[in-house]
Design an enzyme around this catalytic site. Structure first.
Site, PDB file in Angstrom:
ATOM      1  N   SER A   9      -8.700  -3.975   9.430  1.00  0.00           N
ATOM      2  CA  SER A   9      -8.268  -3.070   8.369  1.00  0.00           C
ATOM      3  C   SER A   9      -9.087  -1.792   8.507  1.00  0.00           C
ATOM      4  O   SER A   9     -10.282  -1.766   8.196  1.00  0.00           O
ATOM      5  CB  SER A   9      -8.499  -3.708   6.996  1.00  0.00           C
ATOM      6  OG  SER A   9      -8.165  -2.802   5.970  1.00  0.00           O
ATOM      7  N   HIS A  33      -4.284  -2.420  10.947  1.00  0.00           N
ATOM      8  CA  HIS A  33      -3.794  -2.416   9.574  1.00  0.00           C
ATOM      9  C   HIS A  33      -4.263  -1.127   8.920  1.00  0.00           C
ATOM     10  O   HIS A  33      -5.477  -0.892   8.778  1.00  0.00           O
ATOM     11  CB  HIS A  33      -4.348  -3.632   8.829  1.00  0.00           C
ATOM     12  CG  HIS A  33      -3.780  -3.817   7.464  1.00  0.00           C
ATOM     13  ND1 HIS A  33      -2.581  -4.468   7.250  1.00  0.00           N
ATOM     14  CD2 HIS A  33      -4.224  -3.439   6.243  1.00  0.00           C
ATOM     15  CE1 HIS A  33      -2.323  -4.487   5.950  1.00  0.00           C
ATOM     16  NE2 HIS A  33      -3.303  -3.861   5.322  1.00  0.00           N
ATOM     17  N   ASP A  35      -4.044   1.061   5.566  1.00  0.00           N
ATOM     18  CA  ASP A  35      -3.694   1.123   4.148  1.00  0.00           C
ATOM     19  C   ASP A  35      -3.472   2.568   3.723  1.00  0.00           C
ATOM     20  O   ASP A  35      -4.356   3.422   3.903  1.00  0.00           O
ATOM     21  CB  ASP A  35      -4.811   0.523   3.289  1.00  0.00           C
ATOM     22  CG  ASP A  35      -4.878  -0.985   3.403  1.00  0.00           C
ATOM     23  OD1 ASP A  35      -3.832  -1.635   3.208  1.00  0.00           O
ATOM     24  OD2 ASP A  35      -5.969  -1.508   3.681  1.00  0.00           O
ATOM     25  N   MET A  37      -2.709   4.508   0.295  1.00  0.00           N
ATOM     26  CA  MET A  37      -2.687   4.341  -1.160  1.00  0.00           C
ATOM     27  C   MET A  37      -2.498   5.706  -1.815  1.00  0.00           C
ATOM     28  O   MET A  37      -3.051   6.704  -1.352  1.00  0.00           O
ATOM     29  CB  MET A  37      -3.989   3.703  -1.638  1.00  0.00           C
ATOM     30  CG  MET A  37      -4.341   2.402  -0.941  1.00  0.00           C
ATOM     31  SD  MET A  37      -5.900   1.711  -1.567  1.00  0.00           S
ATOM     32  CE  MET A  37      -6.188   0.393  -0.373  1.00  0.00           C
ATOM     33  N   HIS A  66       0.650  -0.111   5.786  1.00  0.00           N
ATOM     34  CA  HIS A  66       0.755  -0.852   4.522  1.00  0.00           C
ATOM     35  C   HIS A  66       0.844   0.175   3.402  1.00  0.00           C
ATOM     36  O   HIS A  66      -0.163   0.783   3.025  1.00  0.00           O
ATOM     37  CB  HIS A  66      -0.461  -1.758   4.380  1.00  0.00           C
ATOM     38  CG  HIS A  66      -0.509  -2.519   3.100  1.00  0.00           C
ATOM     39  ND1 HIS A  66      -1.595  -3.279   2.740  1.00  0.00           N
ATOM     40  CD2 HIS A  66       0.390  -2.656   2.082  1.00  0.00           C
ATOM     41  CE1 HIS A  66      -1.375  -3.834   1.559  1.00  0.00           C
ATOM     42  NE2 HIS A  66      -0.178  -3.466   1.146  1.00  0.00           N
ATOM     43  N   MET A  68       0.869   1.164  -0.015  1.00  0.00           N
ATOM     44  CA  MET A  68       0.499   0.761  -1.377  1.00  0.00           C
ATOM     45  C   MET A  68       0.748   1.958  -2.280  1.00  0.00           C
ATOM     46  O   MET A  68      -0.184   2.582  -2.810  1.00  0.00           O
ATOM     47  CB  MET A  68      -0.955   0.296  -1.401  1.00  0.00           C
ATOM     48  CG  MET A  68      -1.234  -0.778  -0.359  1.00  0.00           C
ATOM     49  SD  MET A  68      -2.991  -1.204  -0.174  1.00  0.00           S
ATOM     50  CE  MET A  68      -3.221  -2.290  -1.576  1.00  0.00           C
ATOM     51  N   MET A 138      -1.216 -10.891  -0.457  1.00  0.00           N
ATOM     52  CA  MET A 138      -2.480 -10.374  -0.975  1.00  0.00           C
ATOM     53  C   MET A 138      -3.219 -11.523  -1.653  1.00  0.00           C
ATOM     54  O   MET A 138      -2.704 -12.130  -2.593  1.00  0.00           O
ATOM     55  CB  MET A 138      -2.230  -9.254  -1.990  1.00  0.00           C
ATOM     56  CG  MET A 138      -1.541  -8.020  -1.442  1.00  0.00           C
ATOM     57  SD  MET A 138      -2.485  -7.131  -0.181  1.00  0.00           S
ATOM     58  CE  MET A 138      -4.007  -6.763  -1.057  1.00  0.00           C
ATOM     59  N   ASP A 176      -4.016 -10.721   3.597  1.00  0.00           N
ATOM     60  CA  ASP A 176      -4.774  -9.493   3.355  1.00  0.00           C
ATOM     61  C   ASP A 176      -5.671  -9.707   2.141  1.00  0.00           C
ATOM     62  O   ASP A 176      -5.187  -9.859   1.020  1.00  0.00           O
ATOM     63  CB  ASP A 176      -3.818  -8.322   3.115  1.00  0.00           C
ATOM     64  CG  ASP A 176      -4.532  -6.985   3.024  1.00  0.00           C
ATOM     65  OD1 ASP A 176      -5.768  -6.962   3.119  1.00  0.00           O
ATOM     66  OD2 ASP A 176      -3.837  -5.961   2.860  1.00  0.00           O
TER      67      ASP A 176
END
Length: 229
Positions: A9, A33, A35, A37, A66, A68, A138, A176
């Site tokens: 991540s 990975h 993220d 956000m 990912h 979010m 998650m 995750d």
């Protein structure tokens, strides 16, 4: 170990050693990975399509974006143009437009992943589960690193594994949140196939990323393949 997949991540990495760490992972990681956000769906703000664009310049490893975010449709083209290979969307954010977004991702030659928050029922994705390439569970509340594993998620992972086996689905079961030596055995026994590695499972094990990766592998092998007395 070949059955299991390990994906760093990158929001947890040392960005001052970005190239060094990525060039190491290029030889070992299953995917990256990333993220993204927006500060609304979750309260944190992390990486971006621009980060994916820079990452793509120095890797051929698949990149999982990912999202979010509250409005994933606003980001899909951005992350695809930046170089993402897998687009993982939260089931909570795509209800009402899931089929359109999935078809759009597939038509552009990318894989579709769906992500489920701890409280989210599998029922929410059952009508399009046959279209999914990756299901990410998650096992902590989304948005922040360093949280403790939510034990109730073990049963959800088992349920997904049973659905996959019963229907010969080919999606990857990904975890995750709090993937580390305290949870490897529980997650693997429940049916986890891919582990997203963050602070506790990788980056905090050693300042030297090679040593950290080797420690992670040793811990995983000890917990998953060594019988407990």
């Amino acid at each position: 170990m070949n059955h299991y997949k390990f994906s760093p991540s990158l929001m947890c990495m040392d960005l001052t050693s970005f190239r060094e760490q990525v060039e190491f992972f290029n030889n070992y990681a299953y995917s990256y990975h990333v993220d993204i956000m927006d500060g609304h769906f979750v309260k944190n703000i992390t990486l971006s399509p621009y980060f994916i664009e820079q990452l793509k310049k120095i890797t051929n490893i698949p990149i999982d974006a990912h999202l979010m975010v509250e409005n994933p449709g606003d980001f899909i083209d951005q992350v695809i143009d930046a170089g993402a290979d897998i687009i993982s969307l939260h089931a909570e954010t795509i209800n009402g437009e899931a089929f359109r977004l999935i078809n759009d991702i597939k038509l552009k030659g990318k894989q579709f992943g769906v992500v489920l928050n701890p409280e989210t029922s599998l029922d929410l994705i059952m009508y399009y589960i046959h279209k999914v390439d990756k299901i990410t569970i998650m096992t902590v509340d989304p948005g922040f690193a360093g949280q403790k594993f939510i034990p109730e998620m073990r049963e959800k992972i088992r349920e997904i594994r049973d659905i996959k086996l019963a229907n010969n689905y080919e999606f990857t079961i990904t975890i995750d949140g709090s993937c580390n030596k305290k949870t490897y055995r529980v997650l693997a026994e429940a049916g986890a196939e891919e582990f997203i590695l963050g602070s506790s499972g990788l980056f905090n094990l050693d300042k030297d990323i090679g040593k950290a990766w080797n420690k992670m592998r040793e811990q995983f092998h000890k917990e998953v393949f060594t019988e407990k007395i």
